[in-house]
Design a protein around this motif. Structure first.
Motif, short mmCIF file in Angstrom:
data_model
loop_
_atom_site.label_atom_id
_atom_site.label_comp_id
_atom_site.label_asym_id
_atom_site.label_seq_id
_atom_site.Cartn_x
_atom_site.Cartn_y
_atom_site.Cartn_z
N GLU A 1 0.85 -1.19 0.00
CA GLU A 1 0.00 0.00 0.00
C GLU A 1 0.89 1.24 0.00
OE1 GLU A 1 -3.10 -0.23 3.12
OE2 GLU A 1 -2.40 -2.29 3.38
N VAL A 2 0.53 2.23 -0.80
CA VAL A 2 1.29 3.48 -0.88
C VAL A 2 0.32 4.65 -0.68
CG1 VAL A 2 2.73 4.96 -2.32
CG2 VAL A 2 2.99 2.47 -2.44
N TYR A 3 0.66 5.53 0.26
CA TYR A 3 -0.21 6.66 0.58
C TYR A 3 0.59 7.96 0.56
CZ TYR A 3 -3.31 2.97 2.24
OH TYR A 3 -4.10 1.85 2.32
N PHE A 4 -0.02 8.97 -0.03
CA PHE A 4 0.54 10.31 -0.04
C PHE A 4 -0.29 11.17 0.90
CE2 PHE A 4 0.95 14.67 -1.35
CZ PHE A 4 2.24 14.81 -1.83
N VAL A 5 0.37 11.76 1.90
CA VAL A 5 -0.30 12.63 2.87
C VAL A 5 0.22 14.04 2.69
CG1 VAL A 5 -0.69 13.11 5.32
CG2 VAL A 5 -0.60 10.73 4.50
N GLY A 6 -0.67 14.97 2.41
CA GLY A 6 -0.27 16.36 2.18
C GLY A 6 -0.87 17.31 3.19
N ILE A 7 -0.03 18.12 3.81
CA ILE A 7 -0.48 19.20 4.69
C ILE A 7 -0.27 20.49 3.91
CG2 ILE A 7 -0.18 20.33 6.93
CD1 ILE A 7 1.17 17.71 7.89
N LEU A 8 -1.36 21.13 3.53
CA LEU A 8 -1.28 22.23 2.57
C LEU A 8 -1.64 23.57 3.21
CD1 LEU A 8 -3.15 20.44 -0.35
CD2 LEU A 8 -0.76 20.20 0.35
N GLU A 9 -0.86 24.58 2.88
CA GLU A 9 -1.12 25.93 3.37
C GLU A 9 -1.79 26.77 2.28
OE1 GLU A 9 -1.17 26.95 6.58
OE2 GLU A 9 0.66 28.16 6.59
N PHE A 10 -2.58 26.12 1.43
CA PHE A 10 -3.30 26.84 0.39
C PHE A 10 -4.58 26.09 0.06
CE2 PHE A 10 -0.28 23.97 -1.66
CZ PHE A 10 -1.09 23.28 -2.54
N ASN A 11 -5.44 26.76 -0.67
CA ASN A 11 -6.71 26.18 -1.10
C ASN A 11 -6.46 25.32 -2.33
OD1 ASN A 11 -9.25 25.63 -2.08
ND2 ASN A 11 -10.02 27.72 -1.84
N MET A 12 -6.75 24.03 -2.24
CA MET A 12 -6.53 23.11 -3.36
C MET A 12 -7.30 23.52 -4.61
SD MET A 12 -4.64 20.24 -3.39
CE MET A 12 -5.62 18.96 -4.17
N ASP A 13 -8.44 24.18 -4.43
CA ASP A 13 -9.28 24.52 -5.57
C ASP A 13 -8.99 25.91 -6.12
OD1 ASP A 13 -10.70 22.13 -5.64
OD2 ASP A 13 -11.95 22.77 -3.97
N PRO B 1 -14.85 20.39 3.56
CA PRO B 1 -14.19 20.87 2.34
C PRO B 1 -12.68 20.97 2.46
CG PRO B 1 -15.27 22.67 3.46
CD PRO B 1 -15.73 21.43 4.16
N TYR B 2 -12.18 20.90 3.68
CA TYR B 2 -10.74 21.01 3.93
C TYR B 2 -10.02 19.67 3.80
CZ TYR B 2 -12.85 19.50 8.30
OH TYR B 2 -13.61 18.82 9.24
N PHE B 3 -10.75 18.56 3.62
CA PHE B 3 -10.15 17.23 3.63
C PHE B 3 -10.44 16.51 2.32
CE2 PHE B 3 -10.44 12.65 5.27
CZ PHE B 3 -9.07 12.45 5.19
N TYR B 4 -9.38 16.06 1.66
CA TYR B 4 -9.49 15.30 0.42
C TYR B 4 -9.05 13.86 0.71
CZ TYR B 4 -9.77 19.82 -1.95
OH TYR B 4 -10.15 21.08 -2.36
N ASP B 5 -9.95 12.92 0.50
CA ASP B 5 -9.66 11.50 0.73
C ASP B 5 -9.82 10.81 -0.62
OD1 ASP B 5 -9.15 9.08 1.83
OD2 ASP B 5 -10.92 9.00 3.11
N VAL B 6 -8.72 10.64 -1.33
CA VAL B 6 -8.74 10.25 -2.74
C VAL B 6 -8.26 8.82 -2.93
CG1 VAL B 6 -7.90 10.84 -5.05
CG2 VAL B 6 -8.29 12.66 -3.36
N ALA B 7 -8.99 8.08 -3.78
CA ALA B 7 -8.60 6.72 -4.13
C ALA B 7 -9.03 6.46 -5.57
CB ALA B 7 -9.26 5.70 -3.19
N LEU B 8 -8.50 5.39 -6.16
CA LEU B 8 -8.93 4.99 -7.50
C LEU B 8 -10.32 4.35 -7.40
CD1 LEU B 8 -5.68 3.42 -9.02
CD2 LEU B 8 -6.68 5.65 -9.52
N LEU C 1 -5.25 14.59 1.80
CA LEU C 1 -4.76 15.96 1.77
C LEU C 1 -5.62 16.84 2.66
CD1 LEU C 1 -4.46 16.14 -2.12
CD2 LEU C 1 -2.68 15.40 -0.53
N VAL C 2 -4.98 17.70 3.45
CA VAL C 2 -5.72 18.64 4.29
C VAL C 2 -5.30 20.06 3.93
CG1 VAL C 2 -6.11 17.06 6.20
CG2 VAL C 2 -4.01 18.38 6.16
N SER C 3 -6.29 20.92 3.74
CA SER C 3 -6.04 22.32 3.39
C SER C 3 -6.31 23.18 4.62
CB SER C 3 -6.95 22.73 2.23
OG SER C 3 -6.78 24.10 1.93
N LEU C 4 -5.24 23.61 5.28
CA LEU C 4 -5.40 24.35 6.54
C LEU C 4 -6.15 25.67 6.39
CD1 LEU C 4 -1.94 23.72 8.29
CD2 LEU C 4 -4.11 22.52 8.63
N PRO C 5 -5.95 26.46 5.31
CA PRO C 5 -6.70 27.71 5.19
C PRO C 5 -8.21 27.51 5.11
CG PRO C 5 -4.82 27.73 3.73
CD PRO C 5 -4.95 26.33 4.22
#
Length: 335
Positions: free
Chosen positions: A122-134, A148-155, A172-176
């Motif tokens: 299993e491979v997971y990418f965890v991102g702590i972001l200081e910007f709006n993904m959109d 809206p601050y949490f992206y839980d993405v899978a195939l 991915l979590v978008s702190l702003p």
């Protein structure tokens, strides 16, 4: 506490390169990373232990791009985690996340191995972001979710929405975008995101955070307890963060001002052109408008070059400078 330490605040800010690695990247503090990851997985999987791995990975061929992760670790069940902290908006961040996971997946099969054994971890990418993904694609609040601050993405299958492959994921979590108040924190993930966003302004562990989980964060995070070399590294990292924010905000203001000036000039030129007497030669009107446009463009270009020089001096990447200034890679490399 001395003047310098007051300037730095009481606790190390986790929203710095030093801070994220200080709290989450050290063997003696790995329980913090384990707890944070478990809060994101919300029972989907339970991480019992982690081993830190090298963060630098060269390509299989000389001309392949070298990658450097913020954190790279392997769980007790063999699952692989990449943890990245991204401060400034990056247009191709999603591409980079996929590229990073692809590089690790590619490394799992030994070169020259024969047969049909493609069983992967299993491979997971965890991102702590200081910007709006959109950013640039609408607003995060338009997402049909109560988080809206949490992206839980899978195939997934696009028709049934069922997970097609459960060994690759992006969290991915978008702190702003996370704006919950203390009384609105419902989950451990909520508490983690609140702490990551506000720790640098706190003076003690608040009662609304779970003491069993966060007590160590406050115990080790006091700036006054840092070793001299860590204090120097933190100060440099904090300065880099603030300088990057300053350059980015200046670039935004410059871009807005340039856009406003061009817009006003175009409107004025159009209004004057429409109001010109019929006897005025059409060529004169076109020449005047073209001359003004060229002057504005040259001024905007000079401003972009000065901004790029400052950003390059502050250590921002070529990709970030291209995004902010609209200059080409070749133009930036010549500065």
């Amino acid at each position: 506490m001395g003047k310098l330490k007051k300037h730095l605040g009481k606790y190390v800010d986790p929203r710095t390169d030093f801070g994220i690695k200080f709290y989450f990247g050290r063997e003696e503090n790995k329980i913090l990373l384990i707890e944070f990851l478990n809060s994101l997985f919300e029972g989907e999987k339970v991480i019992a232990d982690l081993k830190y791995k090298t963060v630098e990975h060269d390509g299989d061929q000389q001309d392949m791009r070298r990658v450097v992760f913020d954190l790279h670790c392997v769980g007790s069940d063999g699952e692989v985690f990449i943890v990245e902290f991204q401060q400034l908006f990056q247009e191709f961040f999603k591409d980079r996340a996929v590229f990073y996971t692809s590089r690790l997946i590619n490394k799992q099969l030994a070169r020259g191995k024969k047969g049909n054994d493609y069983c992967l971890p299993e491979v997971y990418f965890v991102g702590i972001l200081e910007f709006n993904m959109d950013k640039g694609e609408g607003t995060a609040l338009s997402r049909k979710t109560d988080r809206p601050y949490f992206y839980d993405v899978a195939l997934c299958d696009k028709h049934t929405h069922e997970v097609f492959y459960d060994k690759l994921g992006y969290k991915l979590v978008s702190l702003p975008v996370f704006n919950k108040r203390p009384e609105e924190l419902e989950t451990i993930m909520d508490q983690w995101l609140y702490l990551l966003k506000h720790l640098s302004t706190m003076d003690k562990l608040p009662s609304f955070l779970d003491k069993r989980i966060f007590d160590r964060m406050f115990a080790i995070g006091e700036v006054g307890r840092l070793k001299e070399e860590d204090l120097m590294s933190y100060e440099a990292s904090l300065k880099q963060r603030r300088d990057a924010e300053s350059v980015y905000n200046s670039a935004l203001r410059s871009g807005h001002a340039a856009g406003l000036a061009v817009g006003k000039a175009e409107g004025l030129a159009k209004g004057k052109a429409e109001g010109l007497a019929k006897g005025l030669a059409e060529g004169k009107a076109e020449g005047l408008a073209e001359g003004k446009a060229e002057g504005l463009a040259e001024g905007a270009r000079k401003n972009a070059i000065e901004t790029a020089k400052a950003m390059k001096k502050d250590g921002l990447t070529i990709e970030q400078i291209v995004k902010f200034t609209k200059l080409t890679v070749e133009e930036i490399e010549k500065l």
